[in-house]
Motif scaffolding. Structure first.
Motif, short mmCIF file in Angstrom:
data_model
loop_
_atom_site.label_atom_id
_atom_site.label_comp_id
_atom_site.label_asym_id
_atom_site.label_seq_id
_atom_site.Cartn_x
_atom_site.Cartn_y
_atom_site.Cartn_z
N ARG A 13 -8.95 8.67 7.06
CA ARG A 13 -8.03 9.77 7.38
C ARG A 13 -6.58 9.31 7.46
O ARG A 13 -5.68 9.96 6.95
CB ARG A 13 -8.41 10.39 8.73
N ARG A 14 -6.36 8.17 8.13
CA ARG A 14 -4.98 7.76 8.38
C ARG A 14 -4.89 6.25 8.30
O ARG A 14 -5.66 5.54 8.96
CB ARG A 14 -4.52 8.25 9.75
N ASP A 133 -9.89 6.74 11.74
CA ASP A 133 -10.79 7.44 10.83
C ASP A 133 -11.91 8.12 11.60
O ASP A 133 -12.28 7.70 12.70
CB ASP A 133 -11.38 6.42 9.83
N ARG A 136 -15.87 13.96 8.45
CA ARG A 136 -15.76 15.41 8.45
C ARG A 136 -17.05 16.06 8.94
O ARG A 136 -17.01 17.03 9.69
CB ARG A 136 -15.44 15.91 7.03
N SER A 526 -14.82 12.21 4.13
CA SER A 526 -13.37 12.37 4.16
C SER A 526 -12.98 13.85 4.22
O SER A 526 -13.72 14.73 3.77
CB SER A 526 -12.73 11.72 2.93
N THR A 527 -11.80 14.10 4.76
CA THR A 527 -11.23 15.44 4.75
C THR A 527 -10.40 15.59 3.48
O THR A 527 -9.30 15.04 3.38
CB THR A 527 -10.37 15.67 6.00
#
Length: 584
Positions: A13-14, A133, A136, A526-527
């Motif tokens: 995510r980041r 992270d 989803r 993952s989104t």
């Protein structure tokens, strides 16, 4: 050589990248905080084995690799922080720490996926980075069919490792079908003595004139199953067993002919099926059949404990009704229960086990056919005797007639509130179930059946179904736009399915599953943007590093350039379907 955080699969995510790196060496310690001891064992047995580093335990917050649980994070979320002195993995639970450890392994480079060092003199480095992270979906699954072609236990354990490497956390274990019964049931030994073996096997699709004349079969002992479940649990993977009823049951009927519709078929002449497709031989809707399968499920519940396997899959798909229409006994059962037709009879059969499992604290899940037949068929069968499996408590007349389930209400679909649906015939079943308040696992065959061919060329081995490329899988969206935000909360997640009619070896399974499972894993974890907006070229670039991981793991995947010569099966008929439904 390590890789960068931009080469991770699935994408986190980041990510905040730094300029330096952390070097692992002989003095690198591994400190496991409370609740992370299992992750530490896994790191030593995998990363330690690949690098040759001992990763000794040191008390306190020593430099090196530090594992800890941070309750402020979501259960499967993790934070991986790498600076020049320390690699710190924090997770909302041990599962989150484990997924962070999988990311660390990827950052070390493809050689970290080997079983022993290839260069004992090399330096192992991890780039300086902070990765935050979380997945989803809570259900990120793979279904493996071991009935059509048996996969020995070691192969199953290997696939659990492959799931873990892709941050997948559900293993749907398809254990029984017409072509073989694969799990030992001690009170019914002929299920494996006879039901686990077939005399020969169709080679290719059922239209193929070719046969493999060798006997085929195998099964897992109960200790094998316990080992598989424990191995999965150590990798934070839930195992969902599937015992298919009332269709796809010819192997059970071949072992115990009284389970079939004996008033219309000579079931004593049936054998374990050697062909593909849907056989007309289905279970008889008798009290004896229900008591028999209650005994089966009692052993299943013991082998798959509720804390690691809360769901039990009962199949419920592709049940032809011809024998029930012809059977005086089945017609008498329909009249006795006040049902409208054979569809409601199947629904009544499913709801019997829905109630039975719910009473024991488990959740039924079945293919979307379990929605058919309407709510009039809810409830479970009356108990007339305790003939084989021990006394059953008496049931009142209302429940006997299938109009009420004991201990709670049913939904508008006639299922217990905890029942869930595997939506395989597209999205419709999942939409219907979610709108009625049932949880759903989206696995539409048009998108995530990995037995379907990966390219249109004639050199694809035994081509099945629609063409579903790596990019097609990457653009799959599990949540249909027709659902409201509240309804979409019932989508537990998604699952890729692997039916093995034409997969007669581990190498063939690998070919069909990979690399598409990597794309599926990113969809599940993952989104991502809407399907049309997803950056597939960027995913392909990350796959360059991931192919190196698959090579190190010994995965016989399909190259992007097409099958290798030994992966082709020229001249063997498959079942290609021209055209394909559009993506949602």
């Amino acid at each position: 050589m390590s890789v960068t955080s931009a080469e991770l699969v699935p994408a986190p995510r980041r990510t905040t990248a730094g300029d330096g790196h952390h070097e692992l060496g002989d003095t690198t310690a591994l400190t496991a905080g409370p609740g992370t001891e299992g992750v530490a064992r896994w790191l030593r047995s995998t990363v330690g084995a690949a690098t040759g580093l001992a990763l000794p335990e040191r008390p306190g917050d020593s430099p090196g690799i530090v594992l800890s649980v941070d309750p402020a994070l979501a259960p499967e979320a993790y934070r991986l922080t790498v600076d020049p002195h320390t690699v710190r993995i924090e997770g909302g639970s041990a599962a989150g720490v484990f997924w962070g450890a999988q990311t660390l392994r990827q950052l070390l480079g493809p050689d970290a996926f080997r079983r022993a060092p290839v260069d004992r003199g090399r330096k192992w480095t991890v780039p300086e980075v902070v990765i935050e992270d979380a997945p989803r979906f809570s259900w990120r699954g793979l279904m493996l069919d071991v009935s059509r072609h048996f996969m020995p236990k070691d192969g199953v354990l290997r696939y659990l490792d492959l799931l873990a490497a892709h941050k997948l956390n559900v293993f749907h274990f398809h254990l029984t079908d017409d072509q073989g019964w694969r799990i030992e049931i001690k009170r019914h030994p002929k299920l494996t003595e006879q039901g686990a073996w077939r005399a020969r096997t169709k080679f290719g699709h059922r239209a193929s004139p070719l046969w493999d004349e060798r006997p085929h079969g195998g099964y897992y002992t109960q200790d094998d199953i316990r080992e598989i479940v424990a191995y999965a649990a150590e990798r934070h993977i839930r195992v969902v067993p599937e015992i298919d009823v009332p269709g796809h049951s010819q192997s059970a009927i071949a072992a115990y002919p009284e389970l079939g519709n004996t008033d219309v078929v000579d079931t004593t002449s049936l054998t374990v099926w050697d062909n593909w497709g849907v056989t007309p031989n289905v279970l008889a809707p008798t009290d004896h059949t229900l008591r028999f399968y209650e005994g089966v499920f009692e052993e299943i519940l013991d082998l798959f404990p509720a804390d690691v396997s809360p769901f039990v899959h009962i199949g419920g798909d592709e049940c032809p009704k011809d024998q029930w229409r012809q059977s005086p006994a089945a017609q008498a059962r329909i009249a006795e229960l006040g049902l409208k037709d054979e569809d409601e009879l199947q629904s009544w059969f499913i709801r019997h086990f829905d109630t039975w499992l719910a009473e024991r604290g488990r959740r039924l899940i079945g293919w979307d056919e379990i929605l058919e037949g309407g709510s009039r068929a809810e409830g479970r069968a009356p108990v007339e005797s305790d003939e084989e499996e021990g006394a059953q408590r008496p049931l009142d007349e209302e429940f006997r007639q299938g109009t009420r389930a004991p201990g709670g209400e049913t939904t508008e679909l006639g299922l217990a509130p905890g029942a869930a649906v595997s939506s395989w015939r597209g999205y419709e079943g999942g939409i219907t179930a979610a709108r009625a308040g049932h949880d759903v696992v989206m696995c539409p065959e048009q998108h995530v059946y990995l037995d379907h061919r990966q390219a249109p060329g004639d050199d694809e081995p035994m081509p099945i179904g629609w063409v579903r490329t790596l990019e097609d899988v990457y653009r799959f969206e599990p949540v249909p736009p027709q659902l409201t935000a509240e309804e979409a909360r019932h989508v537990l997640g998604t699952q890729a399915n692997v039916w093995t009619e034409v997969m007669d070896s581990q190498a063939r399974v690998d070919y069909q599953v990979f690399p598409r499972l990597a794309a599926f894993a990113e969809v599940a974890w993952s989104t991502l943007p809407a399907p049309a907006e997803r950056d597939f070229p960027a995913f392909q670039r990350r796959m360059t590093a991931h192919y190196g991981r698959l090579d190190a793991l010994g995965v016989d995947y399909r190259p992007s350039t097409g099958p290798r010569p030994w992966q082709r099966r020229p001249g063997v008929l498959g079942r290609p379907i021209e055209g394909a439904p559009p993506n949602v």
